[in-house]
Write a protein that holds these residues in place. Structure first.
Motif, PDB file in Angstrom:
ATOM      1  N   VAL A 119       0.836  -1.199   0.000  1.00 58.89           N
ATOM      2  CA  VAL A 119       0.000   0.000   0.000  1.00 58.89           C
ATOM      3  C   VAL A 119       0.880   1.262   0.000  1.00 58.89           C
ATOM      4  N   SER A 120       0.374   2.327  -0.637  1.00 59.31           N
ATOM      5  CA  SER A 120       1.169   3.535  -0.871  1.00 59.31           C
ATOM      6  C   SER A 120       1.418   4.372   0.376  1.00 59.31           C
ATOM      7  N   VAL A 121       0.698   4.128   1.447  1.00 60.60           N
ATOM      8  CA  VAL A 121       0.966   4.807   2.724  1.00 60.60           C
ATOM      9  C   VAL A 121       1.276   3.733   3.760  1.00 60.60           C
ATOM     10  N   GLY A 141       5.585  -2.804   3.409  1.00 60.60           N
ATOM     11  CA  GLY A 141       6.338  -2.720   2.159  1.00 60.60           C
ATOM     12  C   GLY A 141       5.687  -1.738   1.203  1.00 60.60           C
ATOM     13  N   HIS A 142       6.488  -1.185   0.320  1.00 60.35           N
ATOM     14  CA  HIS A 142       5.944  -0.295  -0.717  1.00 60.35           C
ATOM     15  C   HIS A 142       6.892  -0.273  -1.915  1.00 60.35           C
ATOM     16  N   PRO A 143       6.544  -1.033  -2.954  1.00 64.78           N
ATOM     17  CA  PRO A 143       7.361  -0.965  -4.171  1.00 64.78           C
ATOM     18  C   PRO A 143       7.115   0.366  -4.879  1.00 64.78           C
ATOM     19  N   MET A 144       8.191   1.102  -5.141  1.00 66.93           N
ATOM     20  CA  MET A 144       8.035   2.405  -5.795  1.00 66.93           C
ATOM     21  C   MET A 144       8.083   2.212  -7.309  1.00 66.93           C
ATOM     22  N   ALA A 145       7.045   1.580  -7.791  1.00 62.37           N
ATOM     23  CA  ALA A 145       6.925   1.313  -9.220  1.00 62.37           C
ATOM     24  C   ALA A 145       5.448   1.221  -9.541  1.00 62.37           C
ATOM     25  N   GLY A 146       5.089   1.559 -10.755  1.00 60.91           N
ATOM     26  CA  GLY A 146       3.689   1.461 -11.138  1.00 60.91           C
ATOM     27  C   GLY A 146       3.486   2.053 -12.514  1.00 60.91           C
ATOM     28  N   THR A 147       2.234   2.053 -12.914  1.00 61.55           N
ATOM     29  CA  THR A 147       1.845   2.722 -14.158  1.00 61.55           C
ATOM     30  C   THR A 147       0.479   3.330 -13.870  1.00 61.55           C
ATOM     31  N   SER A 148      -0.117   3.967 -14.876  1.00 66.25           N
ATOM     32  CA  SER A 148      -1.450   4.526 -14.654  1.00 66.25           C
ATOM     33  C   SER A 148      -2.539   3.487 -14.963  1.00 66.25           C
ATOM     34  N   GLU A 149      -2.148   2.264 -15.286  1.00 64.77           N
ATOM     35  CA  GLU A 149      -3.123   1.217 -15.606  1.00 64.77           C
ATOM     36  C   GLU A 149      -3.533   0.442 -14.344  1.00 64.77           C
ATOM     37  N   ILE A 207       7.053  13.175  -3.262  1.00 69.81           N
ATOM     38  CA  ILE A 207       7.518  12.673  -4.564  1.00 69.81           C
ATOM     39  C   ILE A 207       6.482  11.796  -5.273  1.00 69.81           C
ATOM     40  N   SER A 208       5.358  11.551  -4.654  1.00 77.31           N
ATOM     41  CA  SER A 208       4.329  10.735  -5.306  1.00 77.31           C
ATOM     42  C   SER A 208       2.928  11.347  -5.165  1.00 77.31           C
ATOM     43  N   HIS A 209       2.554  11.717  -3.947  1.00 78.10           N
ATOM     44  CA  HIS A 209       1.177  12.159  -3.752  1.00 78.10           C
ATOM     45  C   HIS A 209       0.962  13.580  -4.286  1.00 78.10           C
ATOM     46  N   PRO A 211       2.754  14.973  -6.752  1.00 76.33           N
ATOM     47  CA  PRO A 211       2.705  14.860  -8.213  1.00 76.33           C
ATOM     48  C   PRO A 211       1.357  14.380  -8.746  1.00 76.33           C
ATOM     49  N   HIS A 212       0.689  13.488  -8.022  1.00 72.48           N
ATOM     50  CA  HIS A 212      -0.643  13.065  -8.484  1.00 72.48           C
ATOM     51  C   HIS A 212      -1.616  14.245  -8.454  1.00 72.48           C
ATOM     52  N   VAL A 213      -1.600  15.022  -7.375  1.00 70.88           N
ATOM     53  CA  VAL A 213      -2.523  16.162  -7.279  1.00 70.88           C
ATOM     54  C   VAL A 213      -2.190  17.197  -8.354  1.00 70.88           C
ATOM     55  N   THR A 241       1.078  15.133 -16.984  1.00 70.47           N
ATOM     56  CA  THR A 241      -0.291  14.669 -16.666  1.00 70.47           C
ATOM     57  C   THR A 241      -0.404  13.152 -16.677  1.00 70.47           C
ATOM     58  N   ARG A 242       0.709  12.428 -16.906  1.00 76.83           N
ATOM     59  CA  ARG A 242       0.603  10.967 -17.108  1.00 76.83           C
ATOM     60  C   ARG A 242      -0.186  10.293 -15.984  1.00 76.83           C
ATOM     61  N   VAL A 243       0.141  10.615 -14.739  1.00 75.51           N
ATOM     62  CA  VAL A 243      -0.519   9.869 -13.656  1.00 75.51           C
ATOM     63  C   VAL A 243      -1.969  10.305 -13.420  1.00 75.51           C
ATOM     64  N   ALA A 244      -2.400  11.383 -14.091  1.00 75.45           N
ATOM     65  CA  ALA A 244      -3.834  11.722 -14.027  1.00 75.45           C
ATOM     66  C   ALA A 244      -4.655  10.677 -14.783  1.00 75.45           C
ATOM     67  N   ALA A 253      -7.439   6.783  -2.950  1.00 75.23           N
ATOM     68  CA  ALA A 253      -6.976   5.809  -1.942  1.00 75.23           C
ATOM     69  C   ALA A 253      -5.490   5.999  -1.633  1.00 75.23           C
ATOM     70  N   ILE A 254      -4.740   6.537  -2.579  1.00 76.55           N
ATOM     71  CA  ILE A 254      -3.307   6.779  -2.363  1.00 76.55           C
ATOM     72  C   ILE A 254      -3.100   8.069  -1.564  1.00 76.55           C
ATOM     73  N   CYS A 255      -3.822   9.134  -1.958  1.00 78.58           N
ATOM     74  CA  CYS A 255      -3.538  10.466  -1.384  1.00 78.58           C
ATOM     75  C   CYS A 255      -4.288  10.761  -0.080  1.00 78.58           C
TER      76      CYS A 255
HETATM   77  O1  LIG Z   1       4.591   5.531 -12.317  1.00 76.03           O
HETATM   78  C1  LIG Z   1       3.417   5.609 -11.994  1.00 76.03           C
HETATM   79  O2  LIG Z   1       2.501   5.562 -12.803  1.00 76.03           O
HETATM   80  C2  LIG Z   1       3.075   5.755 -10.600  1.00 76.03           C
HETATM   81  O3  LIG Z   1       2.126   6.431 -10.342  1.00 76.03           O
HETATM   82  C3  LIG Z   1       3.842   5.020  -9.589  1.00 76.03           C
HETATM   83  C4  LIG Z   1       3.834   5.612  -8.203  1.00 76.03           C
HETATM   84  C5  LIG Z   1       4.499   6.995  -8.222  1.00 76.03           C
HETATM   85  O4  LIG Z   1       5.619   7.097  -8.693  1.00 76.03           O
HETATM   86  O5  LIG Z   1       3.909   7.953  -7.732  1.00 76.03           O
HETATM   87  C6  LIG Z   1       2.441   5.712  -7.711  1.00 76.03           C
HETATM   88  C7  LIG Z   1       2.058   5.343  -6.482  1.00 76.03           C
HETATM   89  C8  LIG Z   1       2.930   4.614  -5.649  1.00 76.03           C
HETATM   90  O6  LIG Z   1       2.498   4.229  -4.452  1.00 76.03           O
HETATM   91  C9  LIG Z   1       4.258   4.372  -6.091  1.00 76.03           C
HETATM   92  C10 LIG Z   1       4.635   4.735  -7.329  1.00 76.03           C
END
Ligand SMILES: O=C(O)C(=O)C[C@]1(C(=O)O)C=C[C@@H](O)C=C1
Ligand SMILES: NC(=O)c1ccc[n+]([C@@H]2O[C@H](COP(=O)([O-])OP(=O)(O)OC[C@H]3O[C@@H](n4cnc5c(N)ncnc54)[C@H](O)[C@@H]3O)[C@@H](O)[C@H]2O)c1
Length: 336
Positions: A119-121, A141-149, A207-209, A211-213, A241-244, A253-255
């Motif tokens: 989970v992201s938090v 644990g929190h893997p710092m990897a993902g996509t917008s899918e 560095i993540s939340h 940027p999403h906002v 805007t990718r993560v939008a 749920a992340i923010c």
């Molecule tokens: O690369 C992305 O698409 C992500 O959003 C991955 C990302 C991030 O870098 O902010 C998103 C949420 C996480 O908990 C960890 C990684």
């Protein structure tokens, strides 16, 4: 077989000797929530020689995984009963609002298994884990990897390759479960950053939340410009805007569970933007913002992590030492 592995991705670059790992050392994983992250983890773990199975709440989601040859059920008690009494590592792979439900089921059906999450938090998950009496077997644990899918269709066994994976070193963490979680992260191709929950949450707010906002706000600004603005949009708009493109419920749920830390950094950012607005209004220069931002970006690009070689789980004061090393940019790249 031992081999030299070079992990290089953005600001992560370490060189390490991998250690001999046999499949006999790899206890199975039971992944609850086989969406993008949980499903990718299940696939990465199996590719690394683990045994494992998963749970997905939707019959269609479970069926999609089974069609690809993975053992995924929509029956949560069945997935957990299979883990009960074994050395399976349970991985909670659902969004924060569903964590409590998963923990209740774990407490009922698999009360003795070691567990982690993606989970992201981290502080809200740790609090829920304590409420369910599961703290002595839990390592965040929190893997710092993902996509917008989202979902099984988006899973990728290589998603965690060369990523950083935060692993909790909070007070009371025990060495044996910590090692198992860190080893899973390493086996999925990541390097491990030891971090305490509250510090993790403050850092990811930046560095993540945030940027999403900002991505949502930027997407809105572009769309408000109508067809011409969107028709002219190129790299900066696309990247910013990718993560939008991420599912709205997941972004919330992340923010939202990290609102205190996010508010702090949002206020800081509004002050910076306010200063830029004042400069433009006064027809003075944007130099302060642009030069400071440019320097900050260069610091990010040139930041290099270093390998923690002097501390392993179980050493004297290992939690404090790993925590201090993580704060100074250290990563674990191997476990003996
Ligand atoms: O690369 C992305 O698409 C992500 O959003 C991955 C990302 C991030 O870098 O902010 C998103 C949420 C996480 O908990 C960890 C990684
Ligand atoms: N997307 C990312 O970039 C990213 C990166 C790192 C960590 N995370 C975290 O990983 C976790 C999973 O996110 P994801 O990106 O894989 O999302 P996803 O939507 O792809 O998958 C979520 C999974 O959780 C399940 N789920 C949702 N609500 C549930 C409920 N009430 N009961 C049972 N199952 C439920 C879904 O069916 C799905 O299998 C989240 O906690 C997220 O914060 C996401």
């Amino acid at each position: 077989m031992a081999a030299t592995v070079v992990c290089s991705s953005g600001n992560v670059e370490v060189v390490c000797q991998s250690v001999r790992v046999t499949s006999a050392m790899k206890a199975p994983v039971c992944v609850l929530g086989t969406g993008l992250i949980g499903g990718s983890l299940l696939r990465a773990a199996l590719a690394a020689g683990y045994d494992g199975w998963g749970y997905n709440r939707s019959a269609a989601g479970a069926q999609a995984a089974r069609a690809d040859g993975f053992d995924v059920t929509e029956d949560l008690p069945a997935a957990l009963r299979r883990a009960a009494g074994t050395d399976a590592l349970i991985v909670v792979g659902v969004p924060m609002p569903a964590v409590d439900h998963m923990l209740s089921a774990i407490a009922s059906y698999a009360p003795e298994c070691v567990l982690t999450d993606v989970v992201s938090v981290k502080a809200p998950v740790a609090a829920a884990v304590r409420d369910h009496g599961l703290a002595d077997r839990y390592v965040g644990g929190h893997p710092m990897a993902g996509t917008s899918e989202s979902g099984w269709a988006a899973t990728d066994p290589e998603l965690f390759r060369d990523a950083v994976w935060a692993v909790g070193v909070d007070e009371g963490t025990r060495a044996e479960p910590w090692t198992r979680v860190a080893r899973l992260a390493l086996d999925c191709g990541s390097v491990v950053v030891p971090v305490v929950a509250a510090e993790h949450d403050r850092a990811v707010a930046r560095i993540s939340h945030l940027p999403h906002v900002l991505a949502e706000a930027l997407a809105l600004a572009g769309a408000t410009g109508g067809d011409l603005a969107l028709g002219l949009a190129a790299g900066s708009f696309r990247d910013g805007t990718r993560v939008a493109g991420t599912a709205p419920d997941l972004v919330r749920a992340i923010c939202e569970p990290n609102s205190a830390a996010l508010l702090e950094v949002l206020d800081e950012t509004l002050t910076v933007l306010g200063a830029a607005r004042d400069s433009l209004r006064a027809e003075t220069s944007l130099a302060d913002l642009v030069e400071a931002g440019h320097d900050a970006r260069r610091r990010y690009e040139s930041a290099r992590r270093w390998e923690i070689t002097d501390t392993l789980p179980g050493d004297q004061d290992w939690l404090e030492r790993l925590r201090a090393a993580g704060q100074r940019g250290g990563v674990l790249t191997r476990l003996s």
